[in-house]
Design a protein around this motif. Structure first.
Motif, short mmCIF file in Angstrom:
data_model
loop_
_atom_site.label_atom_id
_atom_site.label_comp_id
_atom_site.label_asym_id
_atom_site.label_seq_id
_atom_site.Cartn_x
_atom_site.Cartn_y
_atom_site.Cartn_z
N HIS A 261 0.86 -1.19 0.00
CA HIS A 261 0.00 0.00 0.00
C HIS A 261 0.90 1.25 0.00
O HIS A 261 1.10 1.88 1.03
N GLN A 264 -0.01 4.53 1.79
CA GLN A 264 -0.36 4.48 3.21
C GLN A 264 0.73 5.13 4.07
O GLN A 264 1.90 4.79 3.97
N HIS A 457 -8.24 -1.03 7.32
CA HIS A 457 -7.21 -1.33 6.32
C HIS A 457 -7.27 -2.83 5.99
O HIS A 457 -6.51 -3.64 6.56
#
Length: 506
Positions: A261, A264, A457
């Protein structure tokens, strides 16, 4: 001296960052304490009974143990700088208030009468006569408070606020005098510099002091506003306990999350001091993840007795109980265990062909053991080992944990307690004996995560579970050695391992 220079060369940026954190925490705390204590003392100078009560209250506040206060504040204000500043202000108010109050109440009453006779207003009496006369004692109170703040601020490292305390605590834990000296010397230098600055400040006129004080307040207000405006998007906060091993693990977590990710934001909070602080912060939502060990889960978090020695069973039981107790998720564990071990010198092991703890029975009268105070007393330490293996060593001494490895390296003892991943085993060429009867409880590490974080998440669990069954005892011992004794950055060591084992794309 060689080690000290190597640490300064390899970690100078981190040291400067820690110095800046310590400086900012100390200055902000002193300013807030002064803003509270000085006006309060000035107001109460005419109400002596009330002032006496306030003095007693502030005196009692100073007797509260700093660790207890920090632990109490975490559920209410979280971790990091804020609880550290609150605690420091609590300790600094008393000397500033007491000295300011004393400075005003010991002014010769005849001077007050003369000022009134000349028709000076209360404000002018305060600014032209009372404050200048009380200033030496006020300055003395500020100096005392500042020295106290700088010393106590070293504990801010325990709750993720950073500062020079990080180096002091790591130095004590690793018996590394170079780290200890860096933290202690820089703290002492800061205290001396600010003591001198405050003394110089006391020689200035009242008007100049007000101007300087206002300028500092504006500077910090602007800095605070900028920090709020530039605050990054919502983040995943990962924390770790004190030491190289937790720091390596949290850097691995960060790399694995950001590989899957890339957008993130991940923030790391390293070198927390105790399990209690971390667990409180996790439950309060101040952090999202931290690495925890199965033995610690059973002993300290869910408090289960007689949980056996089967690693898989203990993990499953701990996972279930954490979910029921606090709605926390305990993800898949790694392969290695950071558990207790009996460690002998290489020469001793070679001479008597020692590979397992059972082998010690044949040479138990030749054993000179040095054990950590806890290991020496607790049932899953020496008393339990002695009973399980039917051992009776020739000589057993207890000592501070930071000294036992140096004792075996110097030949004062030939057996000590340790942990299977301790880097000192590699540094001093020692041998960790195999626990062939599986007496010591398993200590497998795994990410402990808030359930809410996993829901926010969805891909987080898959990223972290890439470490499932990975990292051997030797791998972790080697990585700990690289960080602790070769002074490599934990982030670099973690990343190199992940790349080498195909968990991270270079």
């Amino acid at each position: 001296m060689t080690d000290l220079l190597r640490v300064l060369r390899t970690q100078h940026q981190d040291i400067l960052s820690a110095l800046g954190q310590h400086l900012s925490i100390s200055l902000i705390s002193l300013l807030i304490a002064a803003v509270i204590a000085i006006p309060l003392a000035i107001y109460l100078r005419r109400y002596r009974r009330v002032a006496g009560v306030v003095l007693q209250i502030t005196g009692v506040m100073q007797t509260i143990p700093s660790l207890a206060l920090l632990g109490f504040l975490i559920p209410f204000v979280g971790i990091g700088t804020l609880p550290a500043i609150i605690a420091l202000v609590v300790y600094a108010v008393m000397p500033i208030f007491q000295n300011t109050y004393t400075g005003f109440t010991t002014i010769d009453p005849s001077l007050e009468e003369a000022a009134s006779a000349f028709g000076l207003s209360r404000f002018h009496r305060l600014t032209r006569i009372e404050l200048p006369l009380a200033m030496p004692l006020i300055v003395s109170g500020l100096r005392i408070a500042m020295v106290m703040i700088i010393g106590t601020a070293t504990l801010a490292a325990l709750i993720g606020a950073g500062g020079l305390g990080t180096y002091i605590l790591l130095g004590i834990q690793n018996n590394d005098n170079s780290l200890l000296l860096i933290g202690a010397i820089l703290s002492a230098v800061l205290a001396l510099i600010f003591s001198a600055l405050i003394q110089w400040l006391g020689k200035l006129s009242f008007r100049k002091i007000i101007y300087i004080f206002a300028a500092i307040l504006v500077l910090f207000a602007g800095w605070g506003a900028y920090a709020v405006i530039s605050r990054p998007a919502p983040t995943i906060t990962i924390a770790g306990k004190l030491g190289s091993e937790p720091e390596i693990l949290i850097n691995m977590y960060k790399d694995l999350i950001q590989q899957d990710h890339p957008r993130q934001k991940v923030v790391l909070k390293r070198n927390f001091g105790t399990t209690t602080f971390l667990y409180k912060a996790l439950k309060a939502g101040q952090i999202d993840i931290y690495p925890e060990f199965t033995g610690t889960v059973m002993e300290s978090l869910v408090k289960v007795k007689n949980y056996g020695h089967d690693p898989q069973k203990i993990y499953r039981q701990g996972k279930t109980l954490l979910k029921q107790q606090d709605n926390l998720d305990y993800l898949s564990p790694m392969h290695y265990q950071n558990g207790y071990a009996l460690v002998v010198s290489k020469a001793f092991a070679k001479k008597y062909h020692l590979k397992t703890i059972d082998d010690l029975k044949a040479v138990q009268n030749k054993v000179k053991a040095g054990f950590d105070l806890d290991f020496y007393q607790q049932k899953d330490g020496y008393p339990g080992v002695r009973k399980a293996y039917n051992l009776k060593f020739g000589k057993v001494s207890s000592m501070q944990s930071s000294l036992r490895y140096k004792a075996i390296a110097s030949g004062e003892v030939n057996l000590v307690d340790g942990y299977t991943t301790d880097p000192q085993i590699q540094k001093y060429h020692l041998v960790a004996l195999k626990d062939n009867r599986k007496f010591f409880p398993p200590y497998q590490g795994a990410p402990l995560v808030r359930n809410k974080t996993l829901k926010q998440h969805p891909g987080l669990k898959r990223s972290l579970n890439k470490l499932k069954g990975k990292i051997t005892d030797k791998d972790m011992q080697k990585m700990n050695y690289q960080v602790t004794f070769q002074h490599q950055k934990a982030a670099t060591v973690a990343r190199n391992y992940l790349i080498k084992h195909g968990l991270l794309v270079k």
